[in-house]
Design a protein around this motif. Structure first.
Motif, mmCIF file in Angstrom:
data_model
loop_
_atom_site.group_PDB
_atom_site.id
_atom_site.type_symbol
_atom_site.label_atom_id
_atom_site.label_comp_id
_atom_site.label_asym_id
_atom_site.label_seq_id
_atom_site.Cartn_x
_atom_site.Cartn_y
_atom_site.Cartn_z
ATOM 1 N N ASN A 153 0.819 -1.218 0.000
ATOM 2 C CA ASN A 153 0.000 0.000 0.000
ATOM 3 C C ASN A 153 0.852 1.267 0.000
ATOM 4 O O ASN A 153 0.719 2.147 0.847
ATOM 5 N N SER A 154 1.745 1.349 -0.971
ATOM 6 C CA SER A 154 2.665 2.481 -1.076
ATOM 7 C C SER A 154 2.378 3.291 -2.334
ATOM 8 O O SER A 154 1.675 2.844 -3.242
ATOM 9 N N ALA A 155 2.934 4.492 -2.380
ATOM 10 C CA ALA A 155 2.689 5.394 -3.497
ATOM 11 C C ALA A 155 3.645 5.136 -4.654
ATOM 12 O O ALA A 155 4.804 4.754 -4.452
ATOM 13 N N THR A 199 -1.710 4.636 -5.457
ATOM 14 C CA THR A 199 -1.149 3.765 -4.428
ATOM 15 C C THR A 199 -1.529 2.314 -4.686
ATOM 16 O O THR A 199 -2.531 2.026 -5.349
ATOM 17 N N SER A 201 6.127 1.359 -4.473
ATOM 18 C CA SER A 201 7.332 2.115 -4.129
ATOM 19 C C SER A 201 8.586 1.516 -4.759
ATOM 20 O O SER A 201 9.638 2.164 -4.781
#
Length: 211
Positions: free
Chosen positions: A102-104, A112, A117
């Motif tokens: 759940n990263s950008a 996201t 990432s």
């Protein structure tokens, strides 16, 4: 490069005592004879130059990857996974050594998702998929959830994998089509999205390359 050296040494000794009869003939003696044997086997395997532990978005370990330098010009990559959905899965090296659920997306903070990432494929100058430096053969997982793959690539060296921001290994939910879209299906061939990643689908497992 990993090398396997197996040395087996077998030592056998036979001791025989002989007696002489009244006619001075040699006769073997069961009580005096003995046989001894021993076998020693040693295995010497060089450790990989780097490894990555593959985990899913929930943090569960699902596999390992080993990287071994081959004469400074190529890299051997060995992947072992378990507990994945049977079928073919896209397998790539990505530009950044981050595996965050759940990263950008580094190029679009509004987007996201799991392991975004890690960035995009380790590409190389002006290359489209499947000519990216980080494009690897598709990983097949059997009905038992286990998959293994060993590949040799001269597109990346150990130095490339251990640059300033690191590198990650990514497994996708679906198969990689390598942007092979015949013009009979699409007049202009593969679109930009397919050229970018091969339509492999979601990122389901990720591992940071570590020395």
């Amino acid at each position: 490069m990993r090398r396997h050296l197996v040395t087996a040494v077998t030592i056998a000794g036979l001791l025989t005592a002989a007696g002489c009869s009244s006619q001075d003939a040699a006769v073997p003696s069961d009580q005096a004879a003995a046989t001894a044997a021993a076998t020693a086997t040693a295995t010497d395997e060089e450790a990989p130059d780097a490894t990555a532990t593959l985990k899913d978005a929930a943090g569960k370990e699902v596999g390992t990857v080993e990287f071994s330098d081959v004469d400074g010009s190529s890299t051997e990559i060995s992947v072992t996974v378990e507990g994945l959905t049977p079928g073919f899965h896209g397998l790539h090296l990505h530009t950044t050594g981050k595996c965050e659920p759940n990263s950008a997306d580094p190029k679009d903070a509004a987007k996201t998702g799991d392991f975004l990432s890690a960035g995009g494929h380790l590409a190389g100058e002006g290359a489209d998929h499947p000519e990216h430096a980080g494009d690897l053969p598709t990983l097949y997982v059997g009905k038992n959830g286990i998959g293994e793959l060993t590949a040799l690539t001269d597109r990346v060296t150990m130095q490339d994998l251990q640059d300033g921001d690191g590198t990650s290994v990514m497994i996708h939910s679906g198969s990689d089509n390598y942007a092979n879209i015949p013009t009979r299906y699409a007049a202009t061939g593969a679109d930009e999205m397919t050229k970018k990643a091969g339509d492999g689908g979601e990122r389901i497992a990720c591992g940071v390359v570590e020395k």
